[in-house]
Enzyme design. Structure first.
Site, mmCIF file in Angstrom:
data_model
loop_
_atom_site.group_PDB
_atom_site.id
_atom_site.type_symbol
_atom_site.label_atom_id
_atom_site.label_comp_id
_atom_site.label_asym_id
_atom_site.label_seq_id
_atom_site.Cartn_x
_atom_site.Cartn_y
_atom_site.Cartn_z
ATOM 1 N N CYS A 2 36.521 32.851 37.787
ATOM 2 C CA CYS A 2 36.129 32.591 36.587
ATOM 3 C C CYS A 2 35.933 33.891 35.858
ATOM 4 O O CYS A 2 35.376 34.966 36.449
ATOM 5 C CB CYS A 2 34.937 31.886 36.338
ATOM 6 S SG CYS A 2 34.903 30.238 37.421
ATOM 7 N N GLU A 481 49.288 43.882 56.927
ATOM 8 C CA GLU A 481 49.219 43.771 55.260
ATOM 9 C C GLU A 481 50.493 43.477 54.578
ATOM 10 O O GLU A 481 50.655 42.647 53.633
ATOM 11 C CB GLU A 481 48.952 45.378 54.479
ATOM 12 C CG GLU A 481 49.034 45.690 53.602
ATOM 13 C CD GLU A 481 48.035 44.668 52.466
ATOM 14 O OE1 GLU A 481 47.348 44.220 52.932
ATOM 15 O OE2 GLU A 481 48.205 45.044 51.226
#
Ligand code: M6R
Length: 608
Positions: A2, A481
């Site tokens: 948020c 990665e």
């Protein structure tokens, strides 16, 4: 996660709030809303979906008013929906609240408030906050917010408006980020600096349990006891353009191309030939360093992958045993921490909840904490004993790219710094590595020029359901990665394997045309790796390889390949990751994915 914003001033709040929220979109969200005080009433507008839904509604039917709060929601409690979106209010909408974080005891509080006659409309944890504030409200909003937040367990950064005190916005944080922007006759709150940068560069970085009361006449900081707090103003020096796309189609592509500069900036002032390594916020003596019997590197996601490279670098250069751990695992596995332990936490944002928890627990148990972070003023940077700032500039795309290479650069610099303090390398060895390191930005630049062949690979491989990444040694660390990058933005199922492990299980997955990306850059492991590649090709796998310039063998065993500029084995991850980032980017684009805001993901994971 948020994002929250708030505004108090003389302009129309709603457009400033929406603009601020647009700068927080990178955090990930599924709904957006605002509450504005309009003629002594609070007007709330909120929708599931993109911020544009809210902006369209405000264009059709504006809300007037000079004070308000806004929110982008990343659902944790309750599905994405209009009713679960923030702001949340008490039943008669005298109070509205935006919240970033998680209220862990909300069920108990909700039951208790229900027994007192309060009604709830959403499934969220947040809705207890306006109702609690309402319960304690006796004419002084500050007082009520202090009492209400003292009952909350968990993490929060909140902004509150109250129609009975219509000139005021109150905010406070605990374990969730919050900054205050100081303009001329206008003041702001936000989860992150880019949200206010169009209006001011003067910022207060709030600490936990610091309350702020904003009116258009000024800002007052108070403790929960109501005492005034004096705080230094932090002046933002980076440019607003750094948080914009600058002509690129996406933030991710822009950030991939910023990597030569990001690494150069991170090295600058720390590494120079024939000069001692100087680190501003790190002060180890030789004795202190020799006192550590163990280093733990702890982080999440991409930062963890940088840590996997960091382990090899520190062990090789400084000869200190290193363990590398995922933060969410480390904190619950009861690791052996003493005052002889150095914990290196790595976090781009400096706000990742699990990483921060490791830092705090480690400190309590007597460890020294060194943070590698990209954000000045972040929680991690403020609470660590020593800080290494990567100078990547703001990273907006959810998929981390330039932060990763600067985290790698940080480990190389730290490895050399530790080695020179401990005398584990001779001066010539240190100077050779420094000289190679200083050439890396140019080599990354050259690797970026390979994009045509990578785009071609992407357009013929984007419809695979699964892909595998293989490597040995540091190539395996980079494979991990590469695999994370591809899965997070293209939604293709990927896994990375240590090539030597293949025959212990994963090779069962290989069949005709299985897509396998291999890294063949570690010269000392090349022969072993070639044998593993043959194992895959014999079973029909389609092999794409990342190899060093000058290599003559790989072409014979691989279906397709890309050459990267050669450096020493130890430093190769800084260059070999570039084609993997570009492959992920082009595959995701080919599939029509939103590369900057992949589904279900947030830029900064500030909840556990
Ligand atoms: O801000 P941090 O470096 O602590 O974030 C850690 C991870 O959440 C982050 O690296 C994540 O894995 C990225 N989406 C990877 O691209």
């Amino acid at each position: 996660m948020c994002g929250i914003v708030g505004y108090v001033g003389n302009r129309q709040a709603s457009s400033i709030l929406v603009e601020g929220l647009s700068k927080l979109e990178y955090r990930g969200y599924d709904s957006a809303g605002i509450a504005v005080l309009n003629n002594n009433e609070i007007e709330v507008r909120k929708f599931k979906g993109r911020l544009q839904n809210l902006a369209n509604s405000l264009n059709e039917k504006p809300i007037n008013g000079n004070i308000g709060i806004g929110h982008t929601r990343w659902a944790t409690h309750g599905e994405p929906s209009d009713v679960n979106s923030h702001p949340h209010s008490n039943a008669n909408v005298t109070l509205s609240v935006v919240h970033n974080g998680i209220i862990e005891n909300y069920i108990k509080l909700r039951e208790w408030l229900t027994s007192k006659g309060y009604t709830f409309f959403s499934e969220t944890d947040t809705e207890v906050i306006p109702n609690l504030i309402d319960f304690y409200y006796e004419g002084d909003l500050f007082d009520a917010v202090v009492k209400a937040t003292s009952k909350l367990e968990g993490s929060f950064a909140i902004g509150v408006v109250n129609k009975n005190e219509p000139d005021k916005l109150i905010a406070v944080r605990k374990d969730s980020p919050l900054i205050v922007g100081l303009g001329n006759d206008e003041f702001f709150i936000a989860s992150d600096i880019p949200a206010v940068l169009n209006y001011t560069r003067n910022i207060y970085l709030l600490e936990d349990k610091e309350f702020v009361i904003l009116t258009k006449d000024g800002v007052e900081l108070r403790t929960e006891e109501g005492e005034k707090i004096e705080k230094e103003i932090y002046h933002v020096t980076w440019n607003v353009d750094a948080a914009e796309k600058g002509g690129y189609e996406d933030f991710m592509l822009k950030e991939i191309h910023e990597q030569p500069k990001a690494v150069k900036d991170t090295l600058l002032g720390k590494i120079a030939l024939n000069k001692e390594i100087t680190l501003d916020n790190i002060t180890f003596t030789k004795e202190e360093l020799e006192n550590f019997d163990k280093i733990y590197i702890v982080a999440c996601g991409t930062a963890y992958h940088a840590g996997v490279v960091g382990k090899t670098v520190i062990e090789k250069l400084a000869k200190i045993p290193v363990e590398v751990d995922i933060a969410s695992e480390f904190r619950y596995r009861d690791p052996m921490i003493t005052d002889k332990t150095l914990i290196i936490v790595v976090s781009q944002s400096g706000e990742t909840a699990d990483t921060l928890a490791v830092l705090r627990d480690g400190k309590k148990q007597g460890a020294r904490i060194l943070a590698i972070t990209n954000v000045v003023g972040s929680s991690v940077s403020r609470e660590a004993d020593d800080v290494f700032y990567t100078l990547a500039g703001p990273e907006i795309a959810v998929a981390s790219t330039k932060a990763y290479v600067t985290q790698l650069a940080a480990f190389y610099i730290l490895g050399l710094y530790f080695a020179s303090l401990k005398n584990t390398l001779c001066i010539e060895e240190i100077e050779t590595i420094k000289s190679e390191l200083l050439q890396i930005p140019d080599k990354i630049e050259r690797a970026l020029n390979m994009k045509d062949s990578l785009q071609k690979f992407a357009s013929s491989h984007y419809n695979h359901k699964d892909m595998y990444f293989l490597g040995r040694g540091l190539d395996y660390a980079v494979a991990m990665e590469g695999s994370l990058k591809l899965k997070e933005i293209s939604y293709i199922h990927c896994d990375a394997y240590a090539a030597g492990e293949l025959k212990h299980g994963p090779i069962a997955l290989i069949e005709k045309d299985t897509a396998v990306i291999t890294l063949l850059t570690q010269e000392y492991l090349k022969d072993k790796m070639i044998s593993n590649v043959r194992e895959v090709s014999t079973r029909g796998g389609n092999i794409f390889a990342v190899v060093n310039e000058g290599d003559t063998i790989a072409r014979e065993v691989c279906d397709d390949l890309v050459y990267i500029p050669k450096t020493i084995d130890l430093l190769t991850p800084l260059v070999s990751v570039i084609p993997l980032q570009l492959i992920s980017y082009y595959i995701a684009k080919q599939k029509g994915c939103d590369v900057d805001k992949p589904r279900n993901l947030a830029k900064s994971v500030t909840v556990e």
